[in-house]
Design a protein around this motif. Structure first.
Motif, PDB file in Angstrom:
ATOM      1  N   ALA A  20     -14.996   7.642   5.084  1.00 52.47           N
ATOM      2  CA  ALA A  20     -14.726   6.950   3.816  1.00 52.47           C
ATOM      3  C   ALA A  20     -13.685   7.715   3.013  1.00 52.47           C
ATOM      4  CB  ALA A  20     -16.010   6.816   3.005  1.00 52.47           C
ATOM      5  N   MET A  21     -12.610   7.035   2.685  1.00 52.84           N
ATOM      6  CA  MET A  21     -11.587   7.627   1.810  1.00 52.84           C
ATOM      7  C   MET A  21     -10.636   6.514   1.394  1.00 52.84           C
ATOM      8  SD  MET A  21      -9.019   9.595   4.392  1.00 52.84           S
ATOM      9  CE  MET A  21     -10.226  10.054   5.619  1.00 52.84           C
ATOM     10  N   SER A  22      -9.823   6.809   0.387  1.00 53.68           N
ATOM     11  CA  SER A  22      -8.899   5.782  -0.079  1.00 53.68           C
ATOM     12  C   SER A  22      -7.765   5.607   0.932  1.00 53.68           C
ATOM     13  CB  SER A  22      -8.322   6.170  -1.439  1.00 53.68           C
ATOM     14  OG  SER A  22      -7.395   7.218  -1.271  1.00 53.68           O
ATOM     15  N   THR A  23      -7.095   4.483   0.828  1.00 54.27           N
ATOM     16  CA  THR A  23      -5.973   4.198   1.726  1.00 54.27           C
ATOM     17  C   THR A  23      -4.870   5.236   1.575  1.00 54.27           C
ATOM     18  OG1 THR A  23      -6.479   1.867   1.404  1.00 54.27           O
ATOM     19  CG2 THR A  23      -4.384   2.381   2.437  1.00 54.27           C
ATOM     20  N   ASP A  24      -4.614   5.642   0.337  1.00 54.89           N
ATOM     21  CA  ASP A  24      -3.559   6.626   0.080  1.00 54.89           C
ATOM     22  C   ASP A  24      -3.919   7.978   0.697  1.00 54.89           C
ATOM     23  OD1 ASP A  24      -2.293   4.653  -1.288  1.00 54.89           O
ATOM     24  OD2 ASP A  24      -2.877   5.354  -3.280  1.00 54.89           O
ATOM     25  N   ASP A  25      -5.166   8.376   0.507  1.00 54.50           N
ATOM     26  CA  ASP A  25      -5.590   9.653   1.088  1.00 54.50           C
ATOM     27  C   ASP A  25      -5.516   9.607   2.611  1.00 54.50           C
ATOM     28  OD1 ASP A  25      -6.007  10.896  -1.306  1.00 54.50           O
ATOM     29  OD2 ASP A  25      -8.126  10.349  -1.450  1.00 54.50           O
ATOM     30  N   ARG A  26      -5.903   8.464   3.170  1.00 50.14           N
ATOM     31  CA  ARG A  26      -5.857   8.344   4.625  1.00 50.14           C
ATOM     32  C   ARG A  26      -4.416   8.468   5.126  1.00 50.14           C
ATOM     33  NH1 ARG A  26      -9.233   6.728   8.564  1.00 50.14           N
ATOM     34  NH2 ARG A  26     -10.858   6.225   7.056  1.00 50.14           N
ATOM     35  N   ALA A  27      -3.511   7.844   4.410  1.00 50.47           N
ATOM     36  CA  ALA A  27      -2.095   7.914   4.810  1.00 50.47           C
ATOM     37  C   ALA A  27      -1.597   9.365   4.795  1.00 50.47           C
ATOM     38  CB  ALA A  27      -1.252   7.052   3.880  1.00 50.47           C
ATOM     39  N   ASP A  53       0.818  -1.214   0.000  1.00 48.66           N
ATOM     40  CA  ASP A  53       0.000   0.000   0.000  1.00 48.66           C
ATOM     41  C   ASP A  53       0.849   1.260   0.000  1.00 48.66           C
ATOM     42  OD1 ASP A  53      -2.247  -1.505   0.027  1.00 48.66           O
ATOM     43  OD2 ASP A  53      -2.433  -1.518   2.202  1.00 48.66           O
ATOM     44  N   ASP A  54       2.102   1.105   0.474  1.00 49.79           N
ATOM     45  CA  ASP A  54       2.948   2.295   0.569  1.00 49.79           C
ATOM     46  C   ASP A  54       3.587   2.659  -0.765  1.00 49.79           C
ATOM     47  OD1 ASP A  54       2.488   3.004   3.119  1.00 49.79           O
ATOM     48  OD2 ASP A  54       4.151   1.869   3.958  1.00 49.79           O
ATOM     49  N   ASP A  55       3.404   1.803  -1.749  1.00 45.70           N
ATOM     50  CA  ASP A  55       4.020   2.070  -3.042  1.00 45.70           C
ATOM     51  C   ASP A  55       3.227   3.138  -3.802  1.00 45.70           C
ATOM     52  OD1 ASP A  55       5.978   0.287  -2.509  1.00 45.70           O
ATOM     53  OD2 ASP A  55       4.951  -1.392  -3.467  1.00 45.70           O
ATOM     54  N   ASP A  56       3.521   3.242  -5.108  1.00 44.17           N
ATOM     55  CA  ASP A  56       2.873   4.179  -5.996  1.00 44.17           C
ATOM     56  C   ASP A  56       3.132   5.616  -5.567  1.00 44.17           C
ATOM     57  OD1 ASP A  56       0.193   1.835  -6.252  1.00 44.17           O
ATOM     58  OD2 ASP A  56       1.976   2.041  -7.505  1.00 44.17           O
ATOM     59  N   PHE A  57       2.096   6.418  -5.569  1.00 39.59           N
ATOM     60  CA  PHE A  57       2.366   7.846  -5.416  1.00 39.59           C
ATOM     61  C   PHE A  57       2.798   8.219  -4.003  1.00 39.59           C
ATOM     62  CE2 PHE A  57      -0.813  10.041  -2.986  1.00 39.59           C
ATOM     63  CZ  PHE A  57      -1.913   9.220  -2.982  1.00 39.59           C
ATOM     64  N   LEU A  58       2.577   7.337  -3.063  1.00 37.91           N
ATOM     65  CA  LEU A  58       2.982   7.659  -1.699  1.00 37.91           C
ATOM     66  C   LEU A  58       4.497   7.714  -1.552  1.00 37.91           C
ATOM     67  CD1 LEU A  58       0.514   5.740   0.649  1.00 37.91           C
ATOM     68  CD2 LEU A  58       0.659   8.183   0.214  1.00 37.91           C
ATOM     69  N   THR A  59       5.174   6.816  -2.230  1.00 37.60           N
ATOM     70  CA  THR A  59       6.628   6.785  -2.089  1.00 37.60           C
ATOM     71  C   THR A  59       7.354   7.127  -3.389  1.00 37.60           C
ATOM     72  OG1 THR A  59       6.549   4.430  -2.515  1.00 37.60           O
ATOM     73  CG2 THR A  59       6.625   5.099  -0.219  1.00 37.60           C
ATOM     74  N   GLY A  60       6.561   7.281  -4.420  1.00 35.30           N
ATOM     75  CA  GLY A  60       7.182   7.628  -5.692  1.00 35.30           C
ATOM     76  C   GLY A  60       7.741   9.045  -5.666  1.00 35.30           C
ATOM     77  N   ALA A  61       8.447   9.387  -6.729  1.00 34.32           N
ATOM     78  CA  ALA A  61       9.053  10.718  -6.792  1.00 34.32           C
ATOM     79  C   ALA A  61       7.972  11.806  -6.808  1.00 34.32           C
ATOM     80  CB  ALA A  61       9.904  10.815  -8.051  1.00 34.32           C
ATOM     81  N   VAL A  62       8.233  12.862  -6.035  1.00 38.19           N
ATOM     82  CA  VAL A  62       7.293  13.989  -5.994  1.00 38.19           C
ATOM     83  C   VAL A  62       7.768  15.053  -6.975  1.00 38.19           C
ATOM     84  CG1 VAL A  62       6.251  15.742  -4.504  1.00 38.19           C
ATOM     85  CG2 VAL A  62       6.855  13.503  -3.559  1.00 38.19           C
ATOM     86  N   PRO A  63       6.865  15.508  -7.856  1.00 35.68           N
ATOM     87  CA  PRO A  63       7.287  16.526  -8.838  1.00 35.68           C
ATOM     88  C   PRO A  63       7.713  17.829  -8.161  1.00 35.68           C
ATOM     89  CG  PRO A  63       5.130  15.590  -9.381  1.00 35.68           C
ATOM     90  CD  PRO A  63       5.470  15.118  -8.020  1.00 35.68           C
ATOM     91  N   ASP A  64       8.444  18.627  -8.860  1.00 36.55           N
ATOM     92  CA  ASP A  64       8.830  19.946  -8.353  1.00 36.55           C
ATOM     93  C   ASP A  64       7.585  20.822  -8.208  1.00 36.55           C
ATOM     94  OD1 ASP A  64      11.491  19.460  -8.102  1.00 36.55           O
ATOM     95  OD2 ASP A  64      11.968  20.070 -10.163  1.00 36.55           O
TER      96      ASP A  64
END
Lengths: 206, 206
Positions: A47-54, A4-15
């Motif tokens: 109610a919210m997605s796991t990513d949003d909750r994180a 669950d921690d993958d994808d946009f949570l740990t991916g590179a953050v744009p400038d």
């Protein structure tokens, strides 16, 4: 393995100046709304997605660390009451326990222990009753009273002599050869049996 | 320390000891003043900053207080406040929550083991000092992580989550549209989370 921690949570953050995609714009707007709701109510929307909750948890940690989320006095009171109710058992969370007798946890087990033991004993008794075989009825050997031979059913050989098996069929022929007549034999037998009856019935009085 | 203040603190400690001993004799309701006294520091400085979810934090606080009441007989009075014992129960409960949630493992690893123990609380005043120290430690960690972020991200977080300004005001301060600010905050929180989790774990341990 993907978590669950993958994808946009740990991916590179744009400038900061990088052009957002339509998907990111929509996600950012949704997240901003969630932050709004959390700031107003002090609680996360259910109610919210796991990513949003994180992400919202991170926002809450930042706010809490800066003292932005104290526990309201009414909430504190209800949490304390509920904790006491949970620990002591029974009662209503909304009802103050002040002044009420408080039973220690150990003593609350006693009625249950007694009830459990009683139930076990009763169940064991029922099982024993069901599986136990009924006792075998032993007939004692009662000695029979000795009674005179005249009272019993008995052969007539002693009175009239033995009648041979050859004479069982042709009785008339045998009777001709016999020393004792057939009628005399019957009379002898009748007389003997009558004497036995009289002896038993009248005690020997004739 | 002024004599009057020292007397007050000693009186508070004596009262706390009396309440604990009364609870250990079976009157668990005696724990109520202790729970009310320490609910706020437990929630604000121990539980919520480690969980980031106020609803979960309230549940953990409730369970912490309930466990403390249930296990009060295991507590040994050593002339010091009961607060460190309560705090350790709370940290264990928080860790249990994180263990069950893979989603927040990274946040947990970063915060849950951080246990400052600079003070040795003997009185309520020292408990307050301990809570303040813990709050400062959390804030230092947050500020350290903020220092790793790009300036615009740091500003977005400070305006929205620390100062709790509205989205409109935040956008105005940064000279951008609300939509752009939403994207900035979204990226800022993502960057913060990433930086917070990627910090050297030894840096936060104490």
């Amino acid at each position: 393995m993907k978590t669950d921690d993958d994808d946009f949570l740990t991916g590179a953050v744009p400038d900061p100046d990088a052009e957002p995609t339509a998907a990111e714009l929509a996600h950012a707007k949704a997240f901003a709304d969630l932050v709004d709701k959390t700031l107003v109510s002090g609680r996360m929307p259910p109610a919210m997605s796991t990513d949003d909750r994180a992400l919202l948890e991170v926002a809450t940690v930042i706010r809490a660390t800066h003292g932005g989320l104290p526990l309201a006095p009414s909430k504190q009171h209800s949490v304390v009451e509920e904790a006491l109710r949970l620990a002591i058992g029974g009662g209503n969370a909304a009802t103050s326990l002040a002044g009420a007798p408080v039973i220690p946890i150990k003593r609350r087990w006693l009625p249950w222990a007694v009830a459990s033991t009683t139930s076990l004993v009763a169940a064991a008794a029922i099982v024993l009753l069901v599986i136990r075989k009924p006792p075998v009825q032993v007939q004692p050997n009662v000695p029979t009273a000795s009674i005179p031979l005249e009272w019993k059913s008995r052969p007539t050989d002693a009175l009239i002599g033995r009648i041979s098996s050859e004479c069982s069929g042709p009785a008339i022929e045998c009777a001709k050869q016999a020393t004792v007549s057939t009628s005399a034999r019957i009379d002898t037998i009748f007389s003997d049996r009558l004497a036995g009856y009289r002896d038993r019935r009248f005690g020997g009085k004739r | 320390m002024a004599p009057d203040l020292a007397d007050d603190q000693q009186r508070e400690l004596d009262q706390e000891q009396r309440l604990v001993e009364e609870a250990q004799r079976g009157n668990l309701d005696a724990m109520r003043p202790i729970l009310e006294r320490y609910a706020q520091p437990l929630y604000g400085t121990v539980i919520l900053p480690r969980l980031g979810d106020s609803a979960s934090a309230e549940e953990v606080l409730r369970d912490t207080l309930a466990t403390a009441v249930e296990k009060i007989n295991r507590f040994t009075w050593q002339g010091k406040s009961i607060y460190p014992w309560l705090r350790q129960i709370a940290i264990n409960k928080v860790f249990d929550v994180h263990r069950q949630s893979k989603r927040s493992r990274r946040l947990a690893d970063a915060m849950v083991h951080e246990v400052p123990s600079e003070s040795d609380p003997t009185t309520h005043a020292d408990v307050q000092l301990m809570a303040d120290q813990e709050r400062r430690a959390h804030r230092d960690r947050i500020d350290d992580t903020m220092g790793l972020l790009q300036e615009r991200y740091r500003t977005a977080i400070e305006l929205r989550l620390v100062q709790e300004l509205s989205r409109e005001d935040c956008a105005k301060r940064l000279g951008v549209t609300i939509g752009t600010f939403d994207v900035l905050l979204f990226r800022a929180v993502r960057a913060f989370r990433k930086a917070f989790g990627e910090r050297d774990p030894k840096a936060g341990a104490s």
